[in-house]
Design an enzyme around this catalytic site. Structure first.
Site, PDB file in Angstrom:
ATOM      1  N   MET A   1      18.718  41.744 -51.333  1.00 57.13           N
ATOM      2  CA  MET A   1      17.467  41.806 -50.582  1.00 57.13           C
ATOM      3  C   MET A   1      17.666  41.257 -49.177  1.00 57.13           C
ATOM      4  O   MET A   1      17.684  41.980 -48.219  1.00 57.13           O
ATOM      5  CB  MET A   1      16.399  40.999 -51.321  1.00 57.13           C
ATOM      6  CG  MET A   1      16.068  41.648 -52.672  1.00 57.13           C
ATOM      7  SD  MET A   1      14.630  40.937 -53.484  1.00 57.13           S
ATOM      8  CE  MET A   1      15.366  40.360 -54.994  1.00 57.13           C
ATOM      9  N   CYS A   2      17.900  39.952 -49.103  1.00 59.80           N
ATOM     10  CA  CYS A   2      18.144  39.340 -47.799  1.00 59.80           C
ATOM     11  C   CYS A   2      19.170  38.248 -48.025  1.00 59.80           C
ATOM     12  O   CYS A   2      19.593  38.002 -49.136  1.00 59.80           O
ATOM     13  CB  CYS A   2      16.874  38.698 -47.236  1.00 59.80           C
ATOM     14  SG  CYS A   2      15.463  39.806 -47.181  1.00 59.80           S
ATOM     15  N   GLU A   3      19.565  37.601 -46.938  1.00 62.56           N
ATOM     16  CA  GLU A   3      20.421  36.431 -47.081  1.00 62.56           C
ATOM     17  C   GLU A   3      19.824  35.294 -46.267  1.00 62.56           C
ATOM     18  O   GLU A   3      19.272  35.509 -45.185  1.00 62.56           O
ATOM     19  CB  GLU A   3      21.852  36.721 -46.583  1.00 62.56           C
ATOM     20  CG  GLU A   3      22.546  37.816 -47.356  1.00 62.56           C
ATOM     21  CD  GLU A   3      23.594  37.309 -48.342  1.00 62.56           C
ATOM     22  OE1 GLU A   3      23.766  36.082 -48.467  1.00 62.56           O
ATOM     23  OE2 GLU A   3      24.233  38.157 -48.992  1.00 62.56           O
ATOM     24  N   ILE A  78      19.082  37.070 -42.663  1.00 58.79           N
ATOM     25  CA  ILE A  78      19.345  38.479 -42.347  1.00 58.79           C
ATOM     26  C   ILE A  78      18.618  39.323 -43.366  1.00 58.79           C
ATOM     27  O   ILE A  78      18.511  38.968 -44.536  1.00 58.79           O
ATOM     28  CB  ILE A  78      20.845  38.824 -42.256  1.00 58.79           C
ATOM     29  CG1 ILE A  78      21.600  38.425 -43.510  1.00 58.79           C
ATOM     30  CG2 ILE A  78      21.482  38.161 -41.045  1.00 58.79           C
ATOM     31  CD1 ILE A  78      23.062  38.842 -43.451  1.00 58.79           C
ATOM     32  N   ASN A 108      13.847  34.809 -49.129  1.00 60.19           N
ATOM     33  CA  ASN A 108      14.646  35.844 -49.780  1.00 60.19           C
ATOM     34  C   ASN A 108      13.941  36.213 -51.074  1.00 60.19           C
ATOM     35  O   ASN A 108      13.619  35.330 -51.873  1.00 60.19           O
ATOM     36  CB  ASN A 108      16.060  35.301 -50.062  1.00 60.19           C
ATOM     37  CG  ASN A 108      16.781  36.077 -51.163  1.00 60.19           C
ATOM     38  OD1 ASN A 108      16.475  35.922 -52.331  1.00 60.19           O
ATOM     39  ND2 ASN A 108      17.730  36.911 -50.787  1.00 60.19           N
TER      40      ASN A 108
END
Lengths: 258, 258
Positions: A1-3, A78, A108
């Protein structure tokens, strides 16, 4: 998904090494190509670099990677978009003034049935579940604590209880800071490491960079790094458990439910 | 004291040319060496680059100068500190969420006897007269207009009346934007120019750079630039009068008391 990437340190420290690794995951070694951002605290002030472009090819990210901004509290993110399109207003971290301080937040995960969360005075600007949840947290904390208490532990215990409610709506890994404290809450993906003397070598997973922290630090430095996934492959990272939270202050854990 | 720069345009436009001139005043052709900042709007989102270092030698300013971020609303500020030390939290522009939008503010001037201005919900983070006046404006507008009206003209007329009150406390040249409208209020130092077809050459005062806007634009472009002092020496800038205000929308003046 995201970091996610966060730092808490007892002396102003640059995050160039860890950021270099994270940025590769923004479209190169990872799929998170829908923008990125990083917030550095310097005293009561903070500054955010943000780009809706993939981090691995972003000129702004190049600057941040090569320009050592020294800070005691940092949050970076990110993005791989799920709720809300690829746009600057949907790019983390989000910062709002609260109790006369800058509070910065990055999430996240993904929530469902979150639209009913009442945000009161704190209106979301973009369309993400993440920013709405941030506004809801601020609203709930302002209701529970109309005035900032001297002891912040009850505040962070209360924020953790709000995170428990959000975790019931989906995946909610969180980094949150007011510049003094860095709060980390885990649903499924969050790791941390505390680096202190004796310092050794570290090798990034995502880029062929090695560093000898002994050359970069003094013996009294304490630096905590929090990340969704470990950034180095020759150090031991603590994997946080579902529902586990940690509050870091100047590199040290000052509160946890572990 | 400080220098201000603003832009309002009907198409996303970069501000590299004007910014190049302004940055020279940050410690080279001008004495404003106590930090600088610039905020670009892209849709509902905005991003701010900020540095407490002098702009003419700032690496972040170099990036902004060479990296054409296209925007329809921009506010920039270079600082010569008077109220509040040289620190990131005292570095303009300041941005706060209001009515679900990012509002960004930069002030040139100095106020006295401003400490009594009630800021209500909007707590200043730094120590400047400028940020306190911004918080007071937001508080007064939120009291006068609990809900955002469809027609923004009464809002800006009310903000102008607040600026009249602040002008009674000292020097108050202001740029304020919500990303759609750019509001400029003059006490003593504010100029503007609206560039449209037929476009011609412009020559910076502070740096040996000339540009032919005809090569950079299309015939339908309209770009308004607002600055404390003219940035070019071969164009006619409108000098604003004490108490004069202008609200620009997509390059055009939509409201003024001139």
């Amino acid at each position: 998904m995201c970091e996610l990437l966060g730092m808490s340190a007892n002396v102003p420290t640059d995050i160039c090494f860890s950021f270099s690794g994270l940025m590769q995951r923004g479209g190169k070694t990872g799929p998170h190509s829908d923008g990125w951002g990083i917030t550095f605290y310097e005293g009561k002030g903070c500054r955010t670099f943000r780009d809706p472009k993939p981090s691995f090819e972003s000129k702004v990210a190049q600057l941040v990677k090569n320009y050592p901004i020294k800070s005691q509290a940092v949050i970076s993110h990110i993005r791989q978009a799920n709720r809300g399109g690829v746009a600057l207003e949907n790019t983390h971290p989000f910062t709002r003034e609260f109790w006369g301080k800058n509070w910065t937040y990055a999430h996240n995960g993904q929530l469902t049935d979150y639209q009913g969360l009442a945000t009161g005075f704190y209106t979301p600007i973009g369309e993400t579940d993440s920013e709405l949840a941030f506004c809801w947290i601020l609203q709930e904390v302002s209701k529970q604590f109309p005035v900032k208490p001297n002891d912040m532990k009850p505040v962070f215990r209360f924020i953790a209880s709000l995170c428990d409610q959000l975790r019931a709506l989906g995946v909610f890994n969180l980094l949150l800071t007011d510049g003094d404290f860095v709060f980390a809450y885990c649903t499924n993906n969050l790791h941390h490491i505390i680096r202190e003397a004796p310092f050794g070598h570290a090798q990034l997973i995502d880029e062929n960079i090695e560093i000898n922290f002994a050359n970069e630090t003094s013996d009294s430095d304490v630096v905590a790094i929090i990340a969704t996934q470990p950034l180095t492959d020759n150090e031991v990272w603590h994997k946080m458990q579902p529902g586990e939270y940690c509050v870091f202050c100047r590199g040290t854990i000052m509160l946890t439910n572990k």
